[in-house]
Scaffold this motif. Structure first.
Motif, PDB file in Angstrom:
ATOM      1  N   UNK A 118       0.855  -1.177   0.000  1.00  0.00           N
ATOM      2  CA  UNK A 118       0.000   0.000   0.000  1.00  0.00           C
ATOM      3  C   UNK A 118       0.892   1.228   0.000  1.00  0.00           C
ATOM      4  N   UNK A 119       0.410   2.290  -0.605  1.00  0.00           N
ATOM      5  CA  UNK A 119       1.135   3.558  -0.574  1.00  0.00           C
ATOM      6  C   UNK A 119       0.721   4.407   0.618  1.00  0.00           C
ATOM      7  N   UNK A 120      -0.257   3.925   1.356  1.00  0.00           N
ATOM      8  CA  UNK A 120      -0.781   4.671   2.493  1.00  0.00           C
ATOM      9  C   UNK A 120      -0.143   4.188   3.783  1.00  0.00           C
ATOM     10  N   UNK A 121       0.515   5.079   4.475  1.00  0.00           N
ATOM     11  CA  UNK A 121       1.213   4.703   5.694  1.00  0.00           C
ATOM     12  C   UNK A 121       0.271   4.132   6.749  1.00  0.00           C
ATOM     13  N   UNK A 122      -0.938   4.647   6.797  1.00  0.00           N
ATOM     14  CA  UNK A 122      -1.853   4.207   7.846  1.00  0.00           C
ATOM     15  C   UNK A 122      -2.326   2.776   7.645  1.00  0.00           C
ATOM     16  N   UNK A 123      -2.058   2.197   6.471  1.00  0.00           N
ATOM     17  CA  UNK A 123      -2.466   0.815   6.229  1.00  0.00           C
ATOM     18  C   UNK A 123      -1.393  -0.190   6.645  1.00  0.00           C
ATOM     19  N   UNK A 124      -0.289   0.296   7.142  1.00  0.00           N
ATOM     20  CA  UNK A 124       0.764  -0.600   7.622  1.00  0.00           C
ATOM     21  C   UNK A 124       0.581  -0.848   9.116  1.00  0.00           C
ATOM     22  N   UNK A 125       0.836  -2.079   9.518  1.00  0.00           N
ATOM     23  CA  UNK A 125       0.566  -2.493  10.884  1.00  0.00           C
ATOM     24  C   UNK A 125       1.778  -2.383  11.797  1.00  0.00           C
TER      25      UNK A 125
END
Length: 121
Positions: free
Chosen positions: A102-109
């Motif tokens: 994902x290019x979205x940081x908030x989607x990384x755990x």
């Protein structure tokens, strides 16, 4: 998953650095790994990512200069940075999420601590 980034430093414009992100804790090979960066006074931005299958993705600003790779035997993801520019100066962080990038940081755990890259002109 615990992540440990390393490899930052000071380099002149046009030079190269290789960042590494070592993972521990769970099955590394099943995760997508990403690199993000944050320059002073700016928002965090996507740099590069690699899926569990090895497919790679890059921000336009680094495409052709940076290469992301992974070594599942070593539980490590790398970011080879060539032809560095002063605008590449930032704190670089690695992150993990399930399988697909994902290019979205908030989607990384999971996130590692950042490593500072400074490119002098």
């Amino acid at each position: 998953v615990q992540l440990q980034a390393s490899g930052g430093g000071l380099v002149q414009a046009g030079g190269s650095l290789r960042l590494a992100c070592a993972a521990s804790g769970r099955t590394f090979r099943n995760y997508a790994m990403g690199w993000f960066r944050q320059a002073p006074g700016k928002e965090r931005e996507f740099v590069a990512a690699i899926n569990w299958s090895g497919n790679r993705y890059y921000a336009d600003s680094v495409n052709g200069r940076f290469t992301i790779s992974r070594d599942n035997a070593k539980n490590t993801v790398y970011l080879q940075m060539n032809s560095l520019k002063p605008e590449d100066t930032a704190v670089y962080s690695c992150a993990a999420r399930g399988m697909w990038y994902s290019k979205s940081a908030h989607e990384y755990d999971y996130w590692g601590q950042g490593t500072l890259v400074t490119v002098s002109s």
